[in-house]
Design a protein around this motif. Structure first.
Motif, PDB file in Angstrom:
ATOM      1  N   GLU A 206       0.861  -1.179   0.000  1.00 46.00           N
ATOM      2  CA  GLU A 206       0.000   0.000   0.000  1.00 46.00           C
ATOM      3  C   GLU A 206       0.901   1.234   0.000  1.00 46.00           C
ATOM      4  O   GLU A 206       1.887   1.301   0.747  1.00 46.00           O
ATOM      5  CB  GLU A 206      -0.900   0.014   1.243  1.00 46.00           C
ATOM      6  N   VAL A 208       1.385   5.323   0.492  1.00 49.11           N
ATOM      7  CA  VAL A 208       0.838   6.532   1.119  1.00 49.11           C
ATOM      8  C   VAL A 208       1.804   7.674   0.841  1.00 49.11           C
ATOM      9  O   VAL A 208       2.997   7.584   1.146  1.00 49.11           O
ATOM     10  CB  VAL A 208       0.650   6.347   2.640  1.00 49.11           C
ATOM     11  N   GLU A 228      -4.138   5.325   7.524  1.00 53.13           N
ATOM     12  CA  GLU A 228      -4.579   5.269   6.125  1.00 53.13           C
ATOM     13  C   GLU A 228      -4.454   3.840   5.598  1.00 53.13           C
ATOM     14  O   GLU A 228      -5.346   3.348   4.893  1.00 53.13           O
ATOM     15  CB  GLU A 228      -3.745   6.222   5.285  1.00 53.13           C
ATOM     16  N   TYR A 229      -3.396   3.172   5.935  1.00 46.93           N
ATOM     17  CA  TYR A 229      -3.194   1.762   5.550  1.00 46.93           C
ATOM     18  C   TYR A 229      -4.341   0.902   6.076  1.00 46.93           C
ATOM     19  O   TYR A 229      -4.866   0.028   5.372  1.00 46.93           O
ATOM     20  CB  TYR A 229      -1.853   1.300   6.098  1.00 46.93           C
ATOM     21  N   ARG A 231      -7.342   1.729   6.660  1.00 44.81           N
ATOM     22  CA  ARG A 231      -8.632   2.033   6.025  1.00 44.81           C
ATOM     23  C   ARG A 231      -8.809   1.289   4.713  1.00 44.81           C
ATOM     24  O   ARG A 231      -9.914   1.224   4.161  1.00 44.81           O
ATOM     25  CB  ARG A 231      -8.731   3.542   5.741  1.00 44.81           C
ATOM     26  N   ARG A 232      -7.745   0.722   4.190  1.00 43.93           N
ATOM     27  CA  ARG A 232      -7.782   0.102   2.873  1.00 43.93           C
ATOM     28  C   ARG A 232      -8.081  -1.384   2.936  1.00 43.93           C
ATOM     29  O   ARG A 232      -7.820  -2.043   3.941  1.00 43.93           O
ATOM     30  CB  ARG A 232      -6.450   0.345   2.152  1.00 43.93           C
ATOM     31  N   ASP A 233      -8.634  -1.889   1.834  1.00 42.24           N
ATOM     32  CA  ASP A 233      -8.996  -3.312   1.718  1.00 42.24           C
ATOM     33  C   ASP A 233      -7.931  -3.966   0.821  1.00 42.24           C
ATOM     34  O   ASP A 233      -7.889  -3.730  -0.375  1.00 42.24           O
ATOM     35  CB  ASP A 233     -10.382  -3.448   1.104  1.00 42.24           C
ATOM     36  N   ARG A 234      -7.086  -4.791   1.424  1.00 44.97           N
ATOM     37  CA  ARG A 234      -5.981  -5.407   0.684  1.00 44.97           C
ATOM     38  C   ARG A 234      -6.454  -6.765   0.133  1.00 44.97           C
ATOM     39  O   ARG A 234      -6.758  -7.685   0.879  1.00 44.97           O
ATOM     40  CB  ARG A 234      -4.765  -5.586   1.587  1.00 44.97           C
TER      41      ARG A 234
END
Length: 239
Positions: A206, A208, A228-229, A231-234
């Motif tokens: 990811e 940023v 922020e990491y 909040r993401r869908d990996r």
């Protein structure tokens, strides 16, 4: 931002964070100072970032200290950076050792790197080799493309059948084979580039990008990047 740490889910901390420390020159220019002053000011940012990684329980932190392309900079700046990195190790390795940080290096150890710098690198490696709280890797005289080229050359030297050269064979010959791929890569100064950093390893990282110039970066910025990491869908290519 001061409350970022309280919002972090400590069950989802990235295992490995890479950092492109960018903006030293602009920081100095904005203050009417030589570029070298920006590099010097970045030392506190580096150390505070290490402390932040320890606060989070990050296992690996890789900092882009000097790239294979940085040799193209003015000779005076290159000489300063060589001396600065040598002095940084002398000044900080005892503190890092006391904190349980293992110092490692990724990059080419070739004729361009002064022996005095390599000597300090080796001392730091030896002093901290048994520490386990955090693996701090300094990417020094490092380039992602160079690392891949060097790994392939090693495959050839080892006599591997071309049909048997696969990802596993190449990974085993990277500068630090046991380094896990970075979950998160942070770049400062508002630039949206990778600049030849961990090209092989960052396939699913990811990214940023933050506007702050590196000398002003502190652990709170790291915490914000981790938020922020989280909040993401990996999905790693899956649905």
């Amino acid at each position: 931002m001061p409350n970022a740490l309280s919002k972090i889910d400590f069950t989802r901390i990235p295992k490995h964070i890479g950092c492109v420390m960018d903006g030293n020159g602009r920081w100095a220019k904005n203050r009417g100072l030589p570029r070298t002053e920006g590099h010097a000011a970045g030392e506190e940012a580096l150390f505070d970032t290490v402390l932040g990684a320890l606060d989070l329980g990050v296992e690996w932190l890789t900092m882009y200290a000097f790239s294979t392309e940085n040799w193209k900079r003015p000779p005076d700046e290159v000489r300063f950076l060589m001396g600065f990195n040598r002095g940084l190790l002398r000044r900080r390795r005892d503190e890092l050792n006391d904190l349980g940080v293992r110092i490692r290096f990724a990059g080419r150890r070739d004729w361009r790197v002064p022996r005095s710098v390599i000597k300090e690198m080796d001392k730091s490696l030896e002093m901290t080799e048994h520490n386990s709280k955090l693996n701090l890797t300094m990417a020094f005289n490092y380039g992602g493309r160079a690392e891949i080229v060097d790994a392939v050359r090693e495959c050839v030297r080892d006599g591997i059948d071309p049909e048997k050269i696969d990802e596993k064979a190449i990974r085993a010959r990277m500068y630090i084979p046991d380094m896990p791929d970075p979950d998160l890569i942070v770049r400062t100064s508002g630039e949206h580039r990778i600049s030849n950093f961990l090209l092989w390893q960052m396939a699913y990282s990811e990214l940023v990008f933050q506007k702050v110039l590196w000398p002003d970066f502190r652990r709170e910025h790291l915490f914000e990047a981790v938020l922020e990491y989280q909040r993401r869908d990996r999905r790693y290519g899956a649905v």
